[in-house]
Design an enzyme around this catalytic site. Structure first.
Site, PDB file in Angstrom:
ATOM      1  N   ARG B  46       0.834  -1.205   0.000  1.00 40.89           N
ATOM      2  CA  ARG B  46       0.000   0.000   0.000  1.00 40.89           C
ATOM      3  C   ARG B  46       0.859   1.241   0.000  1.00 40.89           C
ATOM      4  O   ARG B  46       0.643   2.167  -0.764  1.00 40.89           O
ATOM      5  CB  ARG B  46      -0.890   0.000   1.249  1.00 40.89           C
ATOM      6  CG  ARG B  46      -2.197  -0.700   0.990  1.00 40.89           C
ATOM      7  CD  ARG B  46      -3.229  -0.362   2.068  1.00 40.89           C
ATOM      8  NE  ARG B  46      -4.049  -1.552   2.262  1.00 40.89           N
ATOM      9  CZ  ARG B  46      -4.444  -2.025   3.426  1.00 40.89           C
ATOM     10  NH1 ARG B  46      -4.108  -1.392   4.534  1.00 40.89           N
ATOM     11  NH2 ARG B  46      -5.171  -3.098   3.498  1.00 40.89           N
ATOM     12  N   VAL B 134      -1.021 -22.609   7.752  1.00 36.78           N
ATOM     13  CA  VAL B 134      -1.463 -23.399   8.906  1.00 36.78           C
ATOM     14  C   VAL B 134      -0.333 -23.508   9.919  1.00 36.78           C
ATOM     15  O   VAL B 134       0.774 -23.945   9.583  1.00 36.78           O
ATOM     16  CB  VAL B 134      -1.909 -24.815   8.475  1.00 36.78           C
ATOM     17  CG1 VAL B 134      -2.325 -25.641   9.679  1.00 36.78           C
ATOM     18  CG2 VAL B 134      -3.038 -24.739   7.461  1.00 36.78           C
ATOM     19  N   ILE B 138       5.422 -24.119  11.823  1.00 39.77           N
ATOM     20  CA  ILE B 138       5.460 -25.588  11.908  1.00 39.77           C
ATOM     21  C   ILE B 138       5.304 -26.176  10.507  1.00 39.77           C
ATOM     22  O   ILE B 138       4.352 -25.830   9.815  1.00 39.77           O
ATOM     23  CB  ILE B 138       4.336 -26.113  12.820  1.00 39.77           C
ATOM     24  CG1 ILE B 138       4.452 -25.507  14.221  1.00 39.77           C
ATOM     25  CG2 ILE B 138       4.373 -27.630  12.878  1.00 39.77           C
ATOM     26  CD1 ILE B 138       3.340 -25.937  15.162  1.00 39.77           C
ATOM     27  N   GLU B 192      -6.917  -9.493  19.308  1.00 41.48           N
ATOM     28  CA  GLU B 192      -7.408  -8.364  18.532  1.00 41.48           C
ATOM     29  C   GLU B 192      -8.429  -7.563  19.336  1.00 41.48           C
ATOM     30  O   GLU B 192      -9.043  -8.088  20.276  1.00 41.48           O
ATOM     31  CB  GLU B 192      -8.110  -8.871  17.260  1.00 41.48           C
ATOM     32  CG  GLU B 192      -7.289  -9.782  16.391  1.00 41.48           C
ATOM     33  CD  GLU B 192      -6.348  -9.029  15.472  1.00 41.48           C
ATOM     34  OE1 GLU B 192      -6.545  -7.810  15.296  1.00 41.48           O
ATOM     35  OE2 GLU B 192      -5.406  -9.657  14.947  1.00 41.48           O
ATOM     36  N   LYS B 207      -7.921 -23.311   9.539  1.00 42.91           N
ATOM     37  CA  LYS B 207      -6.690 -24.112   9.469  1.00 42.91           C
ATOM     38  C   LYS B 207      -7.035 -25.599   9.467  1.00 42.91           C
ATOM     39  O   LYS B 207      -6.428 -26.392   8.749  1.00 42.91           O
ATOM     40  CB  LYS B 207      -5.776 -23.761  10.633  1.00 42.91           C
ATOM     41  CG  LYS B 207      -5.289 -22.307  10.578  1.00 42.91           C
ATOM     42  CD  LYS B 207      -4.630 -21.894  11.893  1.00 42.91           C
ATOM     43  CE  LYS B 207      -4.196 -20.443  11.884  1.00 42.91           C
ATOM     44  NZ  LYS B 207      -3.863 -19.965  13.243  1.00 42.91           N
TER      45      LYS B 207
END
Lengths: 434, 434
Positions: B46, B134, B138, B192, B207
């Protein structure tokens, strides 16, 4: 769909038989995932007529694994004979020379000849895959060769030998001494009749050496690893560790230091609440620490026909899909020589158990020896069993040090041992705070 | 060495910036491991002028990610914009249409459009990689897409949302209620401002849906998953779980059953001594159970710029090495439709907490309702706090069932609730014995 991949499998023991069965049982799924069929065209084994639970019909049977590796009906070779040298090595080099990719589960061969084989495979433009050589079914080779490509790894720490972990787990759970559990493990088939290779840490060292190369970009060096087995671990150590919040595991540890790479295999005290402390029985685990990923750990079965076959088939599928990458993650020529960091320069915490004679000044004397070496102590535990409160019996004293140089610990312990206030040798166990 | 791989990176937020820095910092190592240099030729974001800790010199800056995906200077596209639709999806489809492989960290996009994108990628003959989508760092996608190719998977169980695991860990450690810890997590940036997507289990469901497809060969179906968040978990539940040897985790579970595939996200009681119970804070973990490998588990950081970048770079290296495999492990056309097993048919153990009025016969009545549904009980705990030993206050009663059908539990609980011996709704938490 592309032409089928024609496999030659050399060695039809537990793992070889499990591979053939897995390829048969999941033929459709595997073909979908690989974009082509996988067909075992040729096998070799000592005894053709042994009952393995599947038929050899439709497969050529060759006595000689080298002939299998060179057979015109074979696109890729799976070496499951075992042994660092001999037929396994002959078949592998013959396959590479014939331009055929190889899958092997042979940790001894990779640990001892991996550098040379990597060069040969590269020159021939074929892949050499060995997921099953380390930690059985755990996909640790793929993680190190592929997933961590962008990371700078600082530590690789593993529980890599199921026999040792099984023995230590049972010693703690059942409060029985090493000899008793070892004997039982042998009776149950969890330990070999001659258990030295496992309990002495040699098997762990082989696997560690392979991971060290992948993690740090150095040549594999399996014969230059600090080695201590679990034979000297007593129930007393396990109890003392437990009281202090630790558990004892045989770990293989590789870490980058300023003076080179530490590769060490030894009984280690790990905090009870760490994930690796929870890995019990024959299960294996590998923890990796790196700059970007941070701490990651893979846990799973480290042995067994099916689990090992799972890794072998994973490699076969990579070959079927045309995967191609340097054997030891980097080109053989780019591997750096292994520079061994000296154990004397190792820094860490230590558990020290001493049998101290019950004389005035004994403890002050020990404390002074530690102070001379600037070793500061985190815990001091002196426990006399009330039942044996006999002043003639030495008292076990356990010291837990803060982080200190191994050389200092050795110097202090040597002096303490020779000063005459303690009976027998000190037990020294390193601590890792994972 | 082959020609450099020219990357276009769309999105230079936390992960995008970390990817560029990692590629710069480990340029030599990555080139060695991939057999070619990786060069970022083009970026889009952006704001061109934001300080990201590195210079954009030498890279073309395009406002439009679709233009980036189509740029003649780009061999492969890295999509790190985020959002299931909009520019992320446009850039991805444009890249595929232009015959360029794509790396994305976008779980929402894969969860919602993965089936279609897999088909497009296959038709175009390009790879679509999403390791970072996901469980952050990992390498679970590689494990499911590649390492487990020969296995028939029965269960995938994950702690997939760091926010939820962080909140549950702190509730237990600090003995503080959900609201207090959530507020603090928000202040610290671990949750959040609108936490619904995380604590309601939606992020975990995305996920899980992706892993389910890879594990079972079915089409991704993210909007047909049984979902319960952690909002209703009380300190009382956490204490009761602890007393009974359990810990509460938000798990995503996918398992094959006779009537279809169970996909469920809900707070779950797991035995305290299981490895997954030890996964604390923002760490993620995925356990897989399959016929050959048995039980395996991967643990590591599930979020964060560097850890996620580690997975993105792993995918980039796969592309650089020419890796090519079906997006969802099998050809898109071979994916089976997802058949959802009904939660009513779920079999498992249950924790049921009831506030029972202190009246004669209340407990006998509850026991009868359970018996009517053939529910047998493993534990019954009735604890009245002596300080509030007021017969007017209802007594919390906790029941732990043996394995039973969910329909039976629901029927029993419904009747108990309507019979008038309990106050408020029952708390029902499923148990997994990992």
């Amino acid at each position: 769909m592309a032409e089928p991949l024609r496999l030659g499998i050399a060695g039809l023991g537990t793992v070889g038989a499990a591979v053939v069965k897995m390829l048969n049982a999941n033929r459709g799924q595997i073909a979908e995932r690989c974009g082509r069929e996988i067909v075992v065209t040729t096998v070799s084994a000592r005894d053709r007529n042994k009952d393995r639970g599947f038929s050899l019909n439709g497969m050529a049977f060759l006595q000689d694994p080298v002939a299998l590796a060179q057979s015109p009906d074979v696109d890729a070779v799976v070496e499951l004979i075992g042994g660092a040298d001999g037929p396994a090595l002959d078949a592998t080099t013959a396959a590479i020379a014939a331009g055929r990719p190889v899958v092997t589960a042979n940790k001894a061969m990779i640990a001892e000849h991996g550098n040379r084989l990597a060069g040969l495979a590269e020159d021939a433009g074929v892949g050499l895959f060995f997921e099953a050589a380390v930690a059985g079914g755990i996909p640790i080779i793929k993680a190190l060769r592929e997933s961590l490509a962008g990371n700078r790894i600082s530590h690789v720490i593993g529980i890599l030998n199921g026999t040792c972990n099984y023995i230590l787990t049972r010693m703690e759970d059942e409060e029985k001494p090493f000899d008793v559990i070892l004997k039982d493990a042998q009776d149950l088939g969890y330990a070999e009749a001659d258990p030295t290779f496992d309990i002495g840490g040699h098997d762990t060292a082989h696997k560690l050496a392979i991971m060290t190369s992948l993690a740090f970009g150095t040549e594999i060096t399996a014969d230059d690893i600090y080695l201590e087995g679990i034979e000297q671990i007593t129930l007393e150590d396990i109890h003392a560790a437990g009281d202090l919040g630790f558990r004892i595991k045989l770990l293989g540890v590789a870490q980058r230091t300023e003076s080179g790479i530490e590769q060490r295999v030894h009984p280690t005290m790990v905090p009870k609440n760490s994930p690796i402390a929870r890995v019990s029985g024959v299960t294996n685990a590998v923890a990796i620490e790196s700059d970007a990923l941070g701490q990651a750990m893979l846990i799973g079965p480290g042995a067994g026909g099916d689990a090992t076959a799972s890794s072998v088939v994973s490699d076969i599928c990579d070959i079927a899909r045309g995967a191609m990458l340097p054997t030891l993650a980097r080109p053989a020529k780019a591997l750096e020589p292994y520079v061994r960091a000296q154990m004397r320069a190792h820094e860490g915490g230590y558990y020290i158990r001493l049998n101290v004679e019950d004389r005035p000044g004994a403890f002050a004397h020990i404390a002074e020896r530690m102070a001379e070496q600037h070793i500061s102590l985190q815990s001091i535990v002196q426990k006399r069993d009330p039942k044996t409160a006999d002043p003639e019996t030495p008292v076990p004293v356990i010291l837990i040090t803060h982080k200190v140089m191994e050389a200092a610990v050795r110097a202090a312990v040597e002096k303490i041992e020779s000063d005459g206030y303690v009976t027998g040798p000190a037990q020294v166990i390193r601590i890792e705070s994972l």
